[in-house]
Scaffold this active site. Structure first.
Site, short mmCIF file in Angstrom:
data_model
loop_
_atom_site.label_atom_id
_atom_site.label_comp_id
_atom_site.label_asym_id
_atom_site.label_seq_id
_atom_site.Cartn_x
_atom_site.Cartn_y
_atom_site.Cartn_z
N SER A 142 0.88 -1.17 0.00
CA SER A 142 0.00 0.00 0.00
C SER A 142 0.91 1.22 0.00
O SER A 142 2.11 1.11 0.33
CB SER A 142 -0.84 -0.02 1.29
OG SER A 142 -1.42 1.23 1.53
N TYR A 155 -2.02 -1.42 10.36
CA TYR A 155 -2.02 -1.52 8.90
C TYR A 155 -0.70 -0.96 8.34
O TYR A 155 -0.03 -1.59 7.52
CB TYR A 155 -3.22 -0.75 8.33
CG TYR A 155 -3.47 -0.95 6.86
CD1 TYR A 155 -4.19 -2.04 6.38
CD2 TYR A 155 -3.01 -0.02 5.92
CE1 TYR A 155 -4.44 -2.21 5.04
CE2 TYR A 155 -3.26 -0.19 4.57
CZ TYR A 155 -3.97 -1.29 4.12
OH TYR A 155 -4.21 -1.44 2.78
P1 NAD Z 1 -11.69 -6.36 -0.18
O1 NAD Z 1 -12.28 -6.23 1.18
O2 NAD Z 1 -12.48 -5.98 -1.38
O3 NAD Z 1 -11.18 -7.86 -0.41
C1 NAD Z 1 -10.42 -8.53 0.55
C2 NAD Z 1 -10.64 -10.03 0.38
O4 NAD Z 1 -9.80 -10.69 1.36
C3 NAD Z 1 -12.08 -10.49 0.68
O5 NAD Z 1 -12.54 -11.34 -0.36
C4 NAD Z 1 -11.96 -11.24 2.00
O6 NAD Z 1 -12.89 -12.32 2.12
C5 NAD Z 1 -10.53 -11.75 1.93
N1 NAD Z 1 -9.98 -12.07 3.25
C6 NAD Z 1 -10.08 -11.33 4.39
N2 NAD Z 1 -9.49 -11.99 5.41
C7 NAD Z 1 -9.01 -13.15 4.90
C8 NAD Z 1 -8.30 -14.25 5.45
N3 NAD Z 1 -7.99 -14.29 6.74
N4 NAD Z 1 -7.98 -15.27 4.64
C9 NAD Z 1 -8.30 -15.24 3.33
N5 NAD Z 1 -8.96 -14.24 2.74
C10 NAD Z 1 -9.33 -13.20 3.53
O7 NAD Z 1 -10.33 -5.53 -0.10
P2 NAD Z 1 -9.37 -4.90 -1.22
O8 NAD Z 1 -9.49 -3.44 -1.13
O9 NAD Z 1 -9.52 -5.59 -2.52
O10 NAD Z 1 -7.94 -5.24 -0.57
C11 NAD Z 1 -7.08 -6.24 -1.08
C12 NAD Z 1 -5.65 -5.92 -0.62
O11 NAD Z 1 -5.28 -4.64 -1.16
C13 NAD Z 1 -5.48 -5.80 0.89
O12 NAD Z 1 -4.23 -6.39 1.25
C14 NAD Z 1 -5.45 -4.32 1.12
O13 NAD Z 1 -4.74 -3.97 2.29
C15 NAD Z 1 -4.74 -3.86 -0.12
N6 NAD Z 1 -4.93 -2.44 -0.44
C16 NAD Z 1 -6.18 -1.95 -0.66
C17 NAD Z 1 -6.32 -0.61 -0.96
C18 NAD Z 1 -7.66 0.01 -1.22
O14 NAD Z 1 -7.72 1.24 -1.25
N7 NAD Z 1 -8.71 -0.75 -1.41
C19 NAD Z 1 -5.19 0.22 -1.04
C20 NAD Z 1 -3.94 -0.32 -0.81
C21 NAD Z 1 -3.82 -1.66 -0.52
#
Ligand code: NAD
Length: 260
Positions: A142, A155
């Site tokens: 991130s 985080y």
């Molecule tokens: P999201 O909530 O849309 O998807 C996350 C997925 O992870 C879900 O399907 C959930 O069921 C799964 N999950 C949660 N806990 C779990 C576990 N213990 N085991 C297996 N699966 C699990 O989130 P997203 O925004 O797509 O985030 C995905 C990644 O991107 C994360 O690592 C997040 O930190 C990172 N990220 C997101 C953003 C953003 O702005 N959305 C920015 C930077 C980084």
């Protein structure tokens, strides 16, 4: 010939958001994404959608914090496909609270999903990657791998930690032709972000619109959210790298929020 023809790619957290987009994009370029997610119903639905579009995909139930569940999920993939070429360690959650009252249970939950999850899935995949003398590992970092924000202590700590893990793997994996890199997105409108907009508004005593404009997008060059497609572009670039030249790196995709 597509970039990922014949490649088997485990994508954790691929039932939603960024991981789901990465899975679709790998399938569109000939690879087989394995949808490894806590939510098996949603993982099955994602795999079914990919197959409906003519791609191949397979869903496995996996809580990335559970050593046995990770080992079983990887064993199921090996039993079906015989190899793992790519790991995208992407599963993650967000919990926002001031550091002074951060519940220890929430700290441990978040650290475990991001860091234990990355470690356990990496270790399980590496055995097969080393045996095959090939592997591409991409961690979902991130901007918070490089930068801090209020209310996000575990985080920010975990996302910085992933860069350390990638650098160690870059060194250990090189002799087995395994590379490791980190993609660092800015804010992307997924369920993870949609949930924290009202939470941050409450904690900071401002409106949801102000959270978007004055917190999330304030330092971008154009006031724009990053998209799942933008993030997938960077992940696929690392996943397709042809040599050890591109390893131990982290790439920020954030509309200039963070500039290196
Ligand atoms: P999201 O909530 O849309 O998807 C996350 C997925 O992870 C879900 O399907 C959930 O069921 C799964 N999950 C949660 N806990 C779990 C576990 N213990 N085991 C297996 N699966 C699990 O989130 P997203 O925004 O797509 O985030 C995905 C990644 O991107 C994360 O690592 C997040 O930190 C990172 N990220 C997101 C953003 C953003 O702005 N959305 C920015 C930077 C980084």
């Amino acid at each position: 010939m597509s970039r990922f023809d014949g490649r088997i790619a485990i994508v954790t957290g691929a039932a939603s958001g960024i991981g789901k987009e990465i899975a679709f994009r790998i399938a569109a370029e000939g690879g087989t994404p394995i949808i490894a997610d806590l939510n098996l119903d949603a993982a099955n639905a994602t795999a079914a959608e990919i197959k409906q579009k003519g791609g191949d995909s397979f869903a496995v139930a996996m809580n990335v914090t559970d050593e046995d569940a990770v080992e079983k999920g990887i064993a199921d993939v090996i039993a079906k496909y015989g190899k793992i070429d790519i790991l995208v360690s992407n599963a993650g959650i967000q919990i926002v609270k001031p550091l002074v009252d951060f519940p220890f249970a929430d700290w441990k939950k978040l650290m475990s999903i991001h860091l234990d999850g990355a470690f356990l899935t990496t270790r399980a995949c590496l055995r097969h990657m080393y045996a095959a003398n090939y592997g591409r590992v991409i961690y979902m970092g991130s901007v918070h791998s490089k930068e801090a924000s209020k209310l996000k202590a575990p985080y920010v700590t975990a996302k910085h930690g992933l860069i350390g893990l990638a650098k160690v793997l870059a060194k250990e994996g090189a002799e087995h032709n395994v590379t490791a890199n980190v993609v660092c997105p800015g804010f992307v409108r997924t369920p993870l972000v949609d949930k924290q907009i009202p939470e941050q508004a409450k904690e900071l005593g401002i409106t949801e619109d102000q959270v978007i404009k004055t917190v999330m997008l304030k330092d971008t060059v154009d006031g724009t959210f990053t998209t799942t497609d933008d993030v997938a572009d960077a992940v696929l670039y690392f996943a397709a790298a042809r040599s050890n030249a591109l390893t131990g790196q982290s790439l920020v995709v954030s509309h200039g929020w963070y500039m290196q």
